[in-house]
Design a protein around this motif. Structure first.
Motif, mmCIF file in Angstrom:
data_model
loop_
_atom_site.group_PDB
_atom_site.id
_atom_site.type_symbol
_atom_site.label_atom_id
_atom_site.label_comp_id
_atom_site.label_asym_id
_atom_site.label_seq_id
_atom_site.Cartn_x
_atom_site.Cartn_y
_atom_site.Cartn_z
ATOM 1 N N GLY A 1 35.048 45.694 45.635
ATOM 2 C CA GLY A 1 36.025 45.008 44.904
ATOM 3 C C GLY A 1 36.762 44.106 45.859
ATOM 4 O O GLY A 1 37.045 44.339 47.028
ATOM 5 N N VAL B 1 39.858 42.281 47.291
ATOM 6 C CA VAL B 1 41.281 42.935 47.375
ATOM 7 C C VAL B 1 42.173 41.809 46.661
ATOM 8 O O VAL B 1 41.954 40.322 46.774
ATOM 9 C CB VAL B 1 41.744 42.728 48.664
ATOM 10 C CG1 VAL B 1 43.129 43.318 48.874
ATOM 11 C CG2 VAL B 1 40.771 43.926 49.483
ATOM 12 N N GLY B 2 43.019 42.316 45.618
ATOM 13 C CA GLY B 2 43.699 41.451 44.871
ATOM 14 C C GLY B 2 44.849 40.859 45.581
ATOM 15 O O GLY B 2 45.342 41.480 46.681
ATOM 16 N N HIS C 1 48.090 43.058 46.527
ATOM 17 C CA HIS C 1 47.968 44.131 47.296
ATOM 18 C C HIS C 1 49.241 44.548 48.175
ATOM 19 O O HIS C 1 49.741 43.698 48.988
ATOM 20 C CB HIS C 1 46.898 43.930 48.467
ATOM 21 C CG HIS C 1 46.953 44.608 49.572
ATOM 22 N ND1 HIS C 1 46.525 46.119 49.536
ATOM 23 C CD2 HIS C 1 47.032 44.335 50.767
ATOM 24 C CE1 HIS C 1 46.677 46.680 50.710
ATOM 25 N NE2 HIS C 1 46.996 45.454 51.564
ATOM 26 N N PRO D 1 39.369 41.154 41.223
ATOM 27 C CA PRO D 1 40.463 41.848 41.147
ATOM 28 C C PRO D 1 41.296 41.827 39.261
ATOM 29 O O PRO D 1 40.718 40.843 38.755
ATOM 30 C CB PRO D 1 41.737 41.436 41.804
ATOM 31 C CG PRO D 1 41.160 40.053 42.098
ATOM 32 C CD PRO D 1 39.626 39.922 41.953
ATOM 33 N N HIS D 2 41.800 42.679 39.311
ATOM 34 C CA HIS D 2 42.242 42.840 37.856
ATOM 35 C C HIS D 2 43.466 41.968 37.630
ATOM 36 O O HIS D 2 44.059 41.645 38.500
ATOM 37 C CB HIS D 2 42.649 44.315 37.259
ATOM 38 C CG HIS D 2 41.112 45.258 37.119
ATOM 39 N ND1 HIS D 2 41.301 46.367 36.773
ATOM 40 C CD2 HIS D 2 40.190 45.083 37.603
ATOM 41 C CE1 HIS D 2 40.265 47.049 36.690
ATOM 42 N NE2 HIS D 2 39.292 46.042 37.131
ATOM 43 N N ALA E 1 47.323 46.841 43.042
ATOM 44 C CA ALA E 1 45.885 46.189 43.290
ATOM 45 C C ALA E 1 45.044 47.452 43.595
ATOM 46 O O ALA E 1 43.744 47.200 43.963
ATOM 47 C CB ALA E 1 45.942 45.058 44.572
ATOM 48 N N MET F 1 40.869 47.410 43.485
ATOM 49 C CA MET F 1 40.001 46.970 44.837
ATOM 50 C C MET F 1 39.108 48.151 45.105
ATOM 51 O O MET F 1 37.911 47.645 45.879
ATOM 52 C CB MET F 1 40.998 46.670 45.927
ATOM 53 C CG MET F 1 41.768 47.793 46.518
ATOM 54 S SD MET F 1 43.224 47.181 47.489
ATOM 55 C CE MET F 1 42.507 47.053 49.113
ATOM 56 N N GLU G 1 43.635 51.115 34.470
ATOM 57 C CA GLU G 1 42.382 50.132 35.172
ATOM 58 C C GLU G 1 41.323 49.960 34.227
ATOM 59 O O GLU G 1 40.566 49.197 34.326
ATOM 60 C CB GLU G 1 42.075 50.858 36.518
ATOM 61 C CG GLU G 1 43.080 50.485 37.688
ATOM 62 C CD GLU G 1 42.587 50.770 38.915
ATOM 63 O OE1 GLU G 1 41.174 51.257 39.273
ATOM 64 O OE2 GLU G 1 43.411 51.100 39.944
ATOM 65 N N ARG H 1 44.726 34.594 40.937
ATOM 66 C CA ARG H 1 43.520 35.554 40.072
ATOM 67 C C ARG H 1 42.753 34.476 39.412
ATOM 68 O O ARG H 1 41.438 34.501 39.245
ATOM 69 C CB ARG H 1 43.823 36.544 39.529
ATOM 70 C CG ARG H 1 42.838 37.282 38.565
ATOM 71 C CD ARG H 1 43.338 38.533 38.099
ATOM 72 N NE ARG H 1 42.181 39.047 37.188
ATOM 73 C CZ ARG H 1 42.098 38.895 35.818
ATOM 74 N NH1 ARG H 1 42.824 37.907 35.314
ATOM 75 N NH2 ARG H 1 41.190 39.426 35.254
#
Length: 418
Positions: free
Chosen positions: A10, A12-13, A16, A64-65, A94, A97, A132, A403
């Motif tokens: 994942g 990391v968004g 975070h 990331p979402h 986040a 991740m 998620e 993103r």
């Protein structure tokens, strides 16, 4: 091409942060209110992926979402701007991740129809993770659209399922039939047991696993109470090797006997509590490691820097290597930003055994693609997020733009709105 294990990390968004949303995750609760460093966190994850490539492993990514999750807030009849602070924090998390919680994966050699099955985890126990699964499902159905895969929707409520973090597979080789262990919780004192046996049984049925080669194992209540909120904090498996803490499982002797009955060649490497306590195992994340097999057949344990920093734990690892067992190397990676929220190297990846040619290539990476991802992160990820920043509209705008830039870099713009 021969099936290989692919590690999907994942990314990391950009949101975070340390909101302390996960009771039972001692690192996350200790870090609550601290200043996070999303850019550094993502770059640390990218560096770990580069290290995997150098080991000759196949590497993938899961982006990331969308954060904040505006659709989830709409389902709660509010918006990010109007929501109370606890819902804002849960919508901005986040935590996707940690791809080990994305799904449970059964490779084709284990399944009744000869396909690789993936069941998306519902993550019902914690509100910030419970929303998620729709985006995870969309990503996995895109990445694994080839007919050699079967991607399943999550097990329904109220049966909690937290994915591969509570699942292990042992096999003589990745492309050979194996034994699958589903680890569930029961009590665990002050903290919730997040994996329900009923959920594990439902996943095993969906994957059409052979009951004779499927084990359902209870995680020890002592481990959960000590902060092992997922099994992968106290045990990890790879090939024919189970690497576990002495107190990882209830009825430990029975678990070992059942494993060896089904798979006589299985080798258990157990760390005695007299050498490494549960508290030290949890704080050092010795077991939340990637145990991997390189192309030359040798096995490497990839641990976080916190493992090396603990004198007693590191001393035991040095002694283990000297015994000339199946684990021949220990590699240390820096994922301290993830670790501060309770996620080590194993948390950051989902393992899938498959022919890489059957995976959507946009989800696979090499050094050049990691360079492009790193450029996007360096340019667009926030350097820091203060504890009160969830109330800052500027953070939300920057997170959403970051993103979108990454999805464009990966040519995955269709994931923008799931």
């Amino acid at each position: 091409m021969k099936p290989r294990e692919i590690n999907f990390d994942g990314i990391v968004g950009p949101s975070h942060n340390y909101a302390g949303l996960s009771p039972g995750n001692l690192a996350a609760t200790r870090s609550a209110g601290a200043v996070s460093r999303p850019r550094a966190a993502a770059l640390q994850g990218i560096a770990k992926m580069r290290a995997n490539l150098r080991l000759g492993l196949v590497q993938g990514v899961l982006p990331p979402h969308a954060r904040p999750d505006r659709r989830w807030l709409e389902a709660l009849s509010t918006t990010y701007e109007d929501a109370p602070s606890h819902l804002r924090a849960q919508a901005l998390s986040a935590s996707a991740m940690w791809a080990a919680n994305a799904a449970t994966v059964s490779p084709a050699p284990d399944t009744g129809d000869g396909r690789c099955h993936l069941t998306v985890a519902n993550l019902l126990t914690m509100p910030h993770r419970s929303h998620e699964w729709p985006e995870t499902l969309a990503q996995l159905r895109l990445a694994f659209a080839h007919p050699v895969f079967a991607v399943h929707a999550p097990v329904p409520a109220p049966f909690g399922d937290e994915g591969a973090a509570n699942h292990m597979r042992l096999a003589p080789a990745h492309d050979a039939p194996g034994v699958e262990l589903f680890v569930h919780g029961e009590h665990g004192g002050p903290f919730p047991a997040r994996q329900h046996r009923e959920a594990s049984e439902a996943v095993a049925r969906a994957h059409r696993l052979d009951p004779a080669r499927t084990l359902f194992v209870q995680q020890s209540e002592a481990a959960i109470a000590a902060g092992a909120f997922h099994n992968d904090v106290v045990a990890v498996a790879n090939g024919p090797v189970l690497f576990a803490h002495e107190q990882a499982f209830e009825r430990r002797d029975e678990v070992h006997a059942d494993l060896r009955r089904v798979m006589p060649e299985a080798e258990v490497i157990e760390v005695p509590v007299a050498r490494v306590s549960l508290a030290d195992a949890v704080s050092s994340y010795l077991f939340n490691a990637q145990l991997v097999t390189s192309p030359d057949g040798s096995m490497t344990l990839i641990v976080p820097g916190e493992t090396r920093a603990h004198p007693g734990v590191w001393a035991w690892l040095v002694e283990m290597l000297a015994r000339d067992g199946p684990i021949r190397r220990v590699e240390v990676v820096d994922v301290r930003e993830s670790m501060a929220n309770g996620g080590g190297p194993a948390c950051l990846r989902l393992r899938v055994v498959a022919d890489p040619a059957t995976v959507d290539p946009r989800f696979l990476v090499d050094e050049a693609k990691l360079d492009r991802i790193a450029d996007a992160v360096t340019t667009h990820w926030p350097e820091t997020i203060e504890a009160d920043a969830i109330d800052d509209p500027g953070l939300v705008t920057r997170t959403e733009r970051a993103r979108a830039t990454l999805l464009a870099t990966l040519d995955l713009v269709e994931l923008t709105y799931r």
